[in-house]
Write an enzyme that holds these catalytic residues in place. Structure first.
Site, PDB file in Angstrom:
ATOM      1  N   ASP A  64       0.872  -1.178   0.000  1.00 49.91           N
ATOM      2  CA  ASP A  64       0.000   0.000   0.000  1.00 49.91           C
ATOM      3  C   ASP A  64       0.906   1.224   0.000  1.00 49.91           C
ATOM      4  O   ASP A  64       1.504   1.555   1.018  1.00 49.91           O
ATOM      5  CB  ASP A  64      -0.892  -0.056   1.253  1.00 49.91           C
ATOM      6  N   GLN A  78       0.765   6.433   1.103  1.00 51.80           N
ATOM      7  CA  GLN A  78       1.482   7.481   1.839  1.00 51.80           C
ATOM      8  C   GLN A  78       2.946   7.570   1.409  1.00 51.80           C
ATOM      9  O   GLN A  78       3.718   8.302   2.019  1.00 51.80           O
ATOM     10  CB  GLN A  78       1.399   7.226   3.350  1.00 51.80           C
TER      11      GLN A  78
END
Lengths: 123, 405
Positions: free
Chosen positions: B198, B201
């Site tokens: 993921d 960020q």
């Protein structure tokens, strides 16, 4: 009107109805999905009257003040009064400029108590 | 002039006032603001070239297709992917991760294991819980060390031939921890597991080279990296995408369809059913160009300096607890903290009264909150347009919080 009114600040700093009851007749607990806050409301009921209530929870100032004001409004009142109450009537007491995103914080203690009373088959 | 001061004029929203104060926007980890070039690219696209892509045999359709596919090439170059076939456009990180969970999940058998971590955002956790529910697979979580680093010894022990997928964040959206992505990938590949990172960020804040990292899947969103909402990216290694069945069916993902079956389209369109977010891709293209011109190494250095300044400014304030690695070089551009006796939502509301926008709550990472034994935190996060003055305004606001209620 300020977001954190004098009422909210005072109730947050020095709540009058925070705590627990021994042998409560009614106990309710729920979570605010916005923040994961948990609030518990207890009440003693005699006949058709809510004689006293207490709340606990790690929650924001708005939920804390709402719970405190709610239990003050209902102390000694018919339980039916709890059913009639709306978040708007609590909001009025809080005297605060609450945005829609925080209305759940105002409503949570009331909905917890209402659900608990309904579960116990109180009028 | 600092990078933040140079960038600020490019972001129209930063000129507005909030509650009578100049806006200090410190919630870019939730969603960043957009430079004029992104806003104008989307407007220009709708005003001059909008039509559906790929199937329209007319000028506008061709122009729209050209713009959409050009965005893919720009994203490929930006993250160092080998080929454009590896770039799948989605609606966001969450959809990218669900795509992987659906497509890979279908290949898993009862008893297969999926490894996540304790610091995952719900979007890289719940889809895997759903796979476990549907396929009888087993979920395991890498625990955290103090300061919020992954326990890599424990990770090594969790890996086994039963491990089929490792799904972890590249950068934590709460603690800011930058996880050792390449090392995580290397260890997982050694036992034959796939890896899904993921990167929501990471890509907006660090130089990311997906080929060097080597993950099988790498997901991120446009709206956290100066682009519009509704566009995301899934990078998939070509040899892995090629052997996967598409997650979802529809138009555009097929080559030929009969009443009882269909033949899949080539990569990457096989994984893009339906009309894609064309304007979103155009906007993301402009965002990638903007970041590319700044240079991600410069962006990263700028944000790291702000993070370090924020940690220094907040730490001495009485009642403040900081979360995450203390070394700013080991973290992304987020600073999570709490103020004693104050609920995070009250803190955020009080800061908002001063025009300061921060996030408050569990940040879609409830297992991490449970691990830290807190209900939530305040979180300040930085982007290219933030300045040291923003950090000072934050510190002043936080210092006043305990007296404010």
């Amino acid at each position: 009107m300020a977001l954190y009114s004098d009422v909210i600040r005072e109730r947050f700093r020095q709540p009058r109805f925070r705590g627990t009851l021994e042998r409560p007749d009614v106990t309710g607990e729920d979570v605010n999905p916005l923040c994961g806050d948990r609030i518990r409301v207890q009440a003693r009921v005699q006949g058709d009257r809510l004689t006293e209530g207490r709340w606990t929870g790690d929650c924001c100032a708005i939920s804390a003040a709402s719970a405190d004001v709610l239990l003050e409004m209902l102390a000694g009142q018919p339980t039916a009064r709890a059913r009639e109450l709306t978040p708007a009537s609590i909001l009025e007491r809080l005297d605060s400029d609450i945005r829609p995103s925080r209305m759940k914080c105002v409503a949570l203690p009331l909905t917890v108590l209402q659900a608990a009373l309904a579960r116990e088959g109180r009028p | 002039m600092s990078l933040g001061e140079r960038c600020r004029p490019d972001f129209p929203i930063l000129t507005r006032a909030v509650n009578g104060h100049p806006l200090v926007y410190l919630d870019s980890a939730a969603s960043s603001q957009k430079p004029a070039s992104v806003i104008e690219a989307i407007q220009r696209y709708y005003e001059t070239s909008h039509a559906n892509v790929h199937r329209s045999i007319h000028t506008l359709g061709e122009e729209a297709t050209e713009r959409y596919e050009a965005a893919r090439d720009a994203v490929r170059a930006f993250i160092g992917a080998r080929t454009r076939e590896e770039i799948v456009f989605t609606r966001g990180t969450t959809e990218s991760l669900n795509l992987v969970a659906q497509a890979v999940g279908r290949t898993l058998r009862p008893g297969d294991e999926i490894v996540v971590s304790e610091l995952e955002h719900h979007s890289n956790l719940v889809p895997w819980q759903m796979v476990c529910r549907d396929r009888g697979t087993v979920l395991k979580a890498i625990p955290l060390l103090p300061e919020g680093y992954l326990d890599l010894d424990a990770y090594a022990r969790l890996l086994s031939p039963r491990t089929r997928m490792v799904a972890v964040a590249h950068v934590s959206n709460v603690l800011g921890t930058i996880n050792p992505a390449a090392q995580i990938v290397e260890q997982a590949h050694r036992v034959g597991a796939l890896v899904c990172l993921d990167g929501a960020q990471a890509v907006p804040h660090l130089p990311v080279d997906v080929t060097a990292i080597g993950a099988d899947f790498y997901a991120f969103s446009g709206h956290k990296m100066l682009g519009p909402t509704g566009i995301g990216v899934l990078h998939g290694r070509r040899e892995v995408l090629e052997r996967l069945e598409p997650a979802w069916g529809g138009g555009e993902m097929i080559k030929e369809v009969w009443i009882d079956h269909a033949q899949w389209n080539d990569l990457p369109w096989r994984f893009e059913p339906g009309t894609p977010p064309i304007a979103g891709a155009v906007g993301l293209h402009a965002a990638v160009e903007y970041l590319g011109k700044l240079g991600m190494a410069q962006v990263s250095a700028h944000e790291q300096a702000l993070t370090a300044a924020a940690l220094d400014a907040l730490a001495p304030i009485p009642g403040v607890t900081l979360y995450g690695p203390r070394n700013p070089e080991m973290r992304g551009a987020v600073v999570a903290f709490n103020v004693e006796g104050l609920h995070p939502h009250d803190g955020a509301a009080l800061l908002d009264q001063r025009g300061i926008a921060v996030r408050a709550g569990h940040h879609c990472a409830q297992p991490l909150m449970k691990r830290l034994r807190i209900a939530g935190t305040l979180r300040a996060s930085f982007s290219v347009y933030n300045t040291i003055q923003d950090v000072q305004r934050l510190a002043e606001g936080v210092a006043a919080l305990r007296e404010a209620l």
